[in-house]
Design an enzyme around this catalytic site. Structure first.
Site, PDB file in Angstrom:
ATOM      1  CD  GLU A 136      -1.155   9.873 -10.220  1.00 30.12           C
ATOM      2  OE1 GLU A 136      -0.225   9.061 -10.067  1.00 30.12           O
ATOM      3  OE2 GLU A 136      -2.331   9.612  -9.908  1.00 30.12           O
ATOM      4  CD  GLU A 170      -5.763   3.186  -7.165  1.00 27.47           C
ATOM      5  OE1 GLU A 170      -5.116   3.885  -7.971  1.00 27.47           O
ATOM      6  OE2 GLU A 170      -5.980   3.490  -5.992  1.00 27.47           O
ATOM      7  CE  LYS A 215      11.678   9.599  -4.969  1.00 25.22           C
ATOM      8  NZ  LYS A 215      10.783   8.488  -4.685  1.00 25.22           N
ATOM      9  CD  GLN A 216       5.990  11.759  -4.544  1.00 27.66           C
ATOM     10  OE1 GLN A 216       6.819  11.081  -5.149  1.00 27.66           O
ATOM     11  NE2 GLN A 216       4.867  12.146  -5.110  1.00 27.66           N
ATOM     12  CB  CYS A 226      -5.218   7.080  -6.833  1.00 25.24           C
ATOM     13  SG  CYS A 226      -6.485   6.608  -5.646  1.00 25.24           S
ATOM     14  CE  LYS A 261       6.674  -1.922   1.190  1.00 22.57           C
ATOM     15  NZ  LYS A 261       7.008  -0.492   1.505  1.00 22.57           N
ATOM     16  N   PRO A 262       3.462  -1.933   4.229  1.00 20.19           N
ATOM     17  CG  PRO A 262       3.623  -1.059   6.402  1.00 20.19           C
ATOM     18  CD  PRO A 262       3.859  -2.323   5.597  1.00 20.19           C
ATOM     19  CB  ALA A 263       4.059   3.608   1.948  1.00 20.92           C
ATOM     20  CD  GLU A 264       9.302   3.239   1.027  1.00 18.55           C
ATOM     21  OE1 GLU A 264       8.266   2.559   1.120  1.00 18.55           O
ATOM     22  OE2 GLU A 264      10.020   3.258   0.006  1.00 18.55           O
ATOM     23  CB  ILE A 298      -0.992   0.007   1.194  1.00 17.69           C
ATOM     24  CG1 ILE A 298      -0.252  -0.026   2.532  1.00 17.69           C
ATOM     25  CG2 ILE A 298      -1.981  -1.148   1.080  1.00 17.69           C
ATOM     26  CD1 ILE A 298      -1.180   0.164   3.747  1.00 17.69           C
ATOM     27  N   PRO A 299       0.305   2.370  -0.457  1.00 22.45           N
ATOM     28  CG  PRO A 299      -0.997   3.899  -1.683  1.00 22.45           C
ATOM     29  CD  PRO A 299      -1.017   2.510  -1.094  1.00 22.45           C
ATOM     30  CD1 TRP A 300       4.163   7.014  -0.412  1.00 24.18           C
ATOM     31  CD2 TRP A 300       2.854   8.838  -0.238  1.00 24.18           C
ATOM     32  NE1 TRP A 300       4.238   7.713  -1.607  1.00 24.18           N
ATOM     33  CE2 TRP A 300       3.442   8.828  -1.531  1.00 24.18           C
ATOM     34  CE3 TRP A 300       2.005   9.887   0.088  1.00 24.18           C
ATOM     35  CZ2 TRP A 300       3.200   9.819  -2.485  1.00 24.18           C
ATOM     36  CZ3 TRP A 300       1.752  10.876  -0.858  1.00 24.18           C
ATOM     37  CH2 TRP A 300       2.357  10.838  -2.118  1.00 24.18           C
TER      38      TRP A 300
HETATM   39  P1  NAI Z   1       5.665   3.785  -5.258  1.00 26.01           P
HETATM   40  O1  NAI Z   1       4.910   3.054  -6.284  1.00 26.01           O
HETATM   41  O2  NAI Z   1       7.151   3.662  -5.255  1.00 26.01           O
HETATM   42  O3  NAI Z   1       5.165   3.371  -3.779  1.00 26.01           O
HETATM   43  C1  NAI Z   1       3.986   2.667  -3.479  1.00 26.01           C
HETATM   44  C2  NAI Z   1       4.304   1.449  -2.645  1.00 26.01           C
HETATM   45  O4  NAI Z   1       5.091   0.551  -3.416  1.00 26.01           O
HETATM   46  C3  NAI Z   1       5.115   1.732  -1.375  1.00 26.01           C
HETATM   47  O5  NAI Z   1       4.707   0.872  -0.339  1.00 26.01           O
HETATM   48  C4  NAI Z   1       6.529   1.369  -1.806  1.00 26.01           C
HETATM   49  O6  NAI Z   1       7.356   1.001  -0.727  1.00 26.01           O
HETATM   50  C5  NAI Z   1       6.261   0.188  -2.712  1.00 26.01           C
HETATM   51  N1  NAI Z   1       7.341  -0.116  -3.666  1.00 26.01           N
HETATM   52  C6  NAI Z   1       8.242   0.743  -4.214  1.00 26.01           C
HETATM   53  N2  NAI Z   1       9.091   0.077  -5.013  1.00 26.01           N
HETATM   54  C7  NAI Z   1       8.734  -1.222  -4.980  1.00 26.01           C
HETATM   55  C8  NAI Z   1       9.234  -2.402  -5.596  1.00 26.01           C
HETATM   56  N3  NAI Z   1      10.296  -2.373  -6.407  1.00 26.01           N
HETATM   57  N4  NAI Z   1       8.595  -3.569  -5.355  1.00 26.01           N
HETATM   58  C9  NAI Z   1       7.514  -3.621  -4.542  1.00 26.01           C
HETATM   59  N5  NAI Z   1       7.023  -2.546  -3.918  1.00 26.01           N
HETATM   60  C10 NAI Z   1       7.618  -1.356  -4.128  1.00 26.01           C
HETATM   61  O7  NAI Z   1       5.256   5.313  -5.349  1.00 26.01           O
HETATM   62  P2  NAI Z   1       6.044   6.594  -4.827  1.00 26.01           P
HETATM   63  O8  NAI Z   1       7.457   6.578  -5.319  1.00 26.01           O
HETATM   64  O9  NAI Z   1       5.857   6.722  -3.394  1.00 26.01           O
HETATM   65  O10 NAI Z   1       5.258   7.762  -5.578  1.00 26.01           O
HETATM   66  C11 NAI Z   1       5.557   8.059  -6.938  1.00 26.01           C
HETATM   67  C12 NAI Z   1       4.311   8.392  -7.706  1.00 26.01           C
HETATM   68  O11 NAI Z   1       3.450   7.256  -7.730  1.00 26.01           O
HETATM   69  C13 NAI Z   1       3.451   9.499  -7.144  1.00 26.01           C
HETATM   70  O12 NAI Z   1       3.903  10.768  -7.538  1.00 26.01           O
HETATM   71  C14 NAI Z   1       2.114   9.173  -7.732  1.00 26.01           C
HETATM   72  O13 NAI Z   1       2.041   9.656  -9.050  1.00 26.01           O
HETATM   73  C15 NAI Z   1       2.094   7.648  -7.773  1.00 26.01           C
HETATM   74  N6  NAI Z   1       1.380   7.096  -6.605  1.00 26.01           N
HETATM   75  C16 NAI Z   1       0.092   6.689  -6.777  1.00 26.01           C
HETATM   76  C17 NAI Z   1      -0.633   6.247  -5.701  1.00 26.01           C
HETATM   77  C18 NAI Z   1      -2.044   5.822  -5.847  1.00 26.01           C
HETATM   78  O14 NAI Z   1      -2.833   5.988  -4.924  1.00 26.01           O
HETATM   79  N7  NAI Z   1      -2.404   5.209  -6.954  1.00 26.01           N
HETATM   80  C19 NAI Z   1      -0.077   6.219  -4.351  1.00 26.01           C
HETATM   81  C20 NAI Z   1       1.315   6.597  -4.282  1.00 26.01           C
HETATM   82  C21 NAI Z   1       1.979   7.036  -5.382  1.00 26.01           C
END
Ligand code: NAI
Ligand code: MG
Length: 491
Positions: free
Chosen positions: A393, A260, A339-340, A294, A185-188, A159-161
């Site tokens: 996005e 998603e 970063k964001q 999202c 696995k929650p978000a760091e 899940i994301p943050w």
């Molecule tokens: P991310 O996709 O890296 O993070 C989401 C989750 O995936 C976190 O729990 C993270 O630890 C995990 N993750 C990261 N790399 C992974 C890997 N290699 N294998 C498995 N899990 C992994 O997203 P991030 O970097 O935090 O945000 C970047 C962009 O992603 C945002 O600007 C936004 O556009 C999009 N995003 C979309 C979300 C939504 O609700 N659909 C939520 C968060 C980000």
């Protein structure tokens, strides 16, 4: 990117990884600092779980699913546990809301609403657990055939943050309702409320192994979970980039996944729209959670004849918006991380450099700490159709307003991105509303309304780059289960 932030006076220590209903310390002792985005200070630490911890969590879930106490519960008993957890979340709502607000930078009123939504997930799926009925299928003479929905086994959830409290509910509640054992696995970047909610799950009476949580970095704990051969399904919410990696890993293990991956959701305003109703919703849909949603209403598609009437009113509202401290309940809080913030600001700077006009901009509240990650909300327009702001996005409080000519053009423009998550149609003409709603490619379409986030009861998910599969509502129970056909021959 590792940035060093000052430490708050008290820093809550890492709890470890949550396996078999207990916090277990990490052999490596590695931790991740947790930054309060409104203040730019480290105020907690979480464990940096990795492959070893994921393996232990998956093994615990497997044991719970195959013969453990969890596997022996009836659907009604599972539902009761879920409902009880929902109740405990409500009883601890104020503490959880304060934690969510500090971890994510959300205004307190939003954090409170998020905690209530988290509780609602457990209540909704608690009530639904024993209402997933099977079916009887007419077949050849002498046969009795049923279709029964059964758990998939061990389900992984990444899940994301942006909505940690809501996301643990959305991810785990339907999976548990169907009898799966789960590894989360929650978000760091923000996960303190999920780590607290799993403690409440012990109080609620969940047997060991049903819920396991491995905090950690995505490329370590997340990658290990998605690649682990011991999981039977993986659900992911986050970026399209990582979504591809999740689906690739799922393919290697021959398992299914639900993804998603965000959106660039349009709100379509026809000239006969009720502006009094639309204006606050337009603003709310992009400012909610500082645009880090999202399903944010990130594109505003306006019929040409309406543009001059609408924009001054919208500009006035945007100019009045203030980004500030969660405790002061501002219009919006900060962005989740440095970063964001840099990523959002890069979109804004690029658009300005490309000459996209700024219609209006809010401000940072005077009381907002310098070190916080604040980005004042801004509305650009008219944004050219090929511009990055019209396509990508941003995940920040940036609204791209665009012009369309007629119904045909509105549909084409609404569908002119790679995404397809949510859409809104504003018109007093119900036939037009329905025609457009049916032609817009999105998982959810609102008419004369828009819901970024909410709606536990409403099936939710995307098409195209927004992902596939459905969460929320009754649909999630099907997503986290499989149909077994039972064929019985009789005389
Ligand atoms: P991310 O996709 O890296 O993070 C989401 C989750 O995936 C976190 O729990 C993270 O630890 C995990 N993750 C990261 N790399 C992974 C890997 N290699 N294998 C498995 N899990 C992994 O997203 P991030 O970097 O935090 O945000 C970047 C962009 O992603 C945002 O600007 C936004 O556009 C999009 N995003 C979309 C979300 C939504 O609700 N659909 C939520 C968060 C980000
Ligand atoms: Mg944080």
């Amino acid at each position: 990117m590792t940035l060093d932030f000052p430490r708050a006076e008290t820093v809550a220590p890492a709890k470890g990884v949550f396996i078999d209903n207990a916090w277990q310390p990490l052999a490596s002792g590695r931790t991740i600092p947790v930054v309060a985005p409104a203040e730019g200070v480290v105020f907690a630490e979480i464990a940096a779980g990795g492959a070893a911890e994921v393996a232990a969590a998956v093994a615990a879930a497997r044991a719970a699913y195959e013969g453990g106490a969890w596997s022996r519960l009836s659907a009604t008993e599972r539902g009761r546990l879920l409902s009880r957890l929902g109740q405990l979340i409500l009883e601890n709502a104020e503490e959880l809301a304060a934690l969510e607000a500090r971890d994510c930078g959300k205004p307190m009123r939003t954090a409170r609403a998020d905690i209530e939504a988290a509780a609602r997930y457990f209540e909704f799926y608690g009530g639904a657990a024993d209402k997933v009925h099977g079916e009887q299928i007419p077949f050849q003479r002498g046969y009795y055939v049923t279709g029964e929905r059964e758990a998939l086994g061990v389900t992984g959830h990444i899940i994301p943050w942006n909505y940690p409290a809501q996301m643990i509910g959305r991810a785990l509640a339907p999976a548990l309702a169907m009898g799966n054992a789960t590894v989360l696995k929650p978000a760091e970047d923000a996960c303190l409320t999920p780590l607290r909610i799993v403690e409440l799950s012990v109080e609620a009476g969940f047997p060991p192994g049903a819920i396991n949580v491995v905090p950690g970095y995505g490329h370590e704990a997340g990658a290990a979970l998605s690649e682990h051969p011991g999981i039977d399904f993986i659900a992911f919410t986050g970026s399209p980039r990582v979504g591809v990696m999740i689906q690739t890993a799922a393919a290697q293990n021959h398992i299914g996944c639900v993804l998603e991956l965000g959106g660039k959701s349009p709100q379509i305003l026809f000239e006969d729209a009720d502006l009094e109703a639309a204006l606050p919703v337009i603003v709310g849909a992009i400012v909610q959670n500082a645009g880090q949603t999202c399903s944010a209403g990130a594109r505003l598609l306006v019929q040409r004849s309406l543009w001059d009437r609408l924009m001054p009113r919208l500009a006035e509202r945007f100019a009045a918006l203030r980004a500030g401290l969660p405790t002061e309940n501002p219009d919006l809080g900060p962005i989740i991380s440095a970063k964001q913030k840099a990523s959002v600001e890069a979109f804004i700077t690029r658009a300005e450099a490309e000459g996209v006009p700024v219609i209006a901009r809010g401000a940072r509240a005077e009381s907002a700490p310098e070190a916080g990650f604040y980005v004042p909300p801004v509305i650009f327009g008219p944004v050219p159709r090929e511009n990055g702001l019209a396509q990508q996005e941003v995940f920040g409080p940036v609204l791209a307003a665009m012009v369309f000519e007629d119904e045909e053009d509105a549909v084409a423009l609404a569908n002119a991105t790679e995404y397809g998550l949510v859409a809104g149609v504003w018109t007093r003409d119900t036939s037009r509303a329905l025609r457009v709603a049916r032609r817009v490619r999105a998982g959810q379409v609102y008419v004369n309304a828009y819901g970024a986030g909410g709606g536990i009861e409403l099936p939710f998910g995307g098409v195209k780059k927004s992902g596939h599969g459905r969460e929320k509502g009754f649909e999630a129970l099907y997503e986290f289960s499989a149909l077994k056909t039972l064929v019985i021959k009789h005389d």
